[in-house]
Scaffold this motif. Structure first.
Motif, PDB file in Angstrom:
ATOM      1  N   GLU A  27       8.410  -1.556  -1.225  1.00  0.00           N
ATOM      2  CA  GLU A  27       7.424  -0.939  -0.334  1.00  0.00           C
ATOM      3  C   GLU A  27       7.300   0.538  -0.644  1.00  0.00           C
ATOM      4  O   GLU A  27       6.199   1.088  -0.651  1.00  0.00           O
ATOM      5  N   TYR A  28       8.396   1.207  -0.919  1.00  0.00           N
ATOM      6  CA  TYR A  28       8.386   2.641  -1.182  1.00  0.00           C
ATOM      7  C   TYR A  28       7.596   2.962  -2.458  1.00  0.00           C
ATOM      8  O   TYR A  28       6.767   3.859  -2.469  1.00  0.00           O
ATOM      9  N   TYR A  29       7.847   2.230  -3.527  1.00  0.00           N
ATOM     10  CA  TYR A  29       7.231   2.542  -4.816  1.00  0.00           C
ATOM     11  C   TYR A  29       5.879   1.867  -5.053  1.00  0.00           C
ATOM     12  O   TYR A  29       5.026   2.418  -5.745  1.00  0.00           O
ATOM     13  N   PHE A  30       5.676   0.666  -4.502  1.00  0.00           N
ATOM     14  CA  PHE A  30       4.473  -0.100  -4.839  1.00  0.00           C
ATOM     15  C   PHE A  30       3.586  -0.440  -3.651  1.00  0.00           C
ATOM     16  O   PHE A  30       2.524  -1.014  -3.847  1.00  0.00           O
ATOM     17  N   SER A  31       3.996  -0.165  -2.439  1.00  0.00           N
ATOM     18  CA  SER A  31       3.329  -0.544  -1.186  1.00  0.00           C
ATOM     19  C   SER A  31       3.477  -2.052  -0.968  1.00  0.00           C
ATOM     20  O   SER A  31       4.102  -2.754  -1.759  1.00  0.00           O
ATOM     21  N   GLU A  32       2.885  -2.533   0.087  1.00  0.00           N
ATOM     22  CA  GLU A  32       3.028  -3.960   0.400  1.00  0.00           C
ATOM     23  C   GLU A  32       2.154  -4.837  -0.491  1.00  0.00           C
ATOM     24  O   GLU A  32       2.220  -6.059  -0.410  1.00  0.00           O
TER      25      GLU A  32
END
Length: 97
Positions: A27-32
């Motif tokens: 979630e931090y690097y690529f989003s949901e």
């Protein structure tokens, strides 16, 4: 003595514990939006579970399949946690409000 249940139970514990931080990092690097990867991997693991001849391997792959599918829901929940400020936002990603 049958160790299958203990082995599969330990694998469930291990797989669940491993994927908890993976969901947070994804979630931090690529989003949901990375949920599609979890769906594909979950379906692949499910099919492999059906095709495996070994009971322990089949059970572990089944657990992996459902954990990967559960990660899709957790990604959406993690997005809500970030919005509430419980987890840090990625400063390099653009957020649309």
């Amino acid at each position: 003595m049958n160790w299958y249940g203990v082995i599969i139970g330990f694998a469930a514990f291990l797989v669940t514990g491993i994927f908890h931080p993976i969901v947070i990092k994804c979630e931090y690097y690529f989003s949901e939006k990375v949920w599609v990867v979890f769906l594909a991997l979950g379906l692949i693991a499910g099919v492999l579970s059906l095709l495996a001849d070994n009971c322990v391997l089949s059970g572990i792959l089944g657990i992996l399949s459902f954990v990967l599918l559960w990660c899709i829901r957790e990604l959406k929940e993690q997005t809500k946690r970030v919005e509430k400020g419980w987890f840090p936002k990625n400063p390099n990603r653009k957020y649309f409000v």
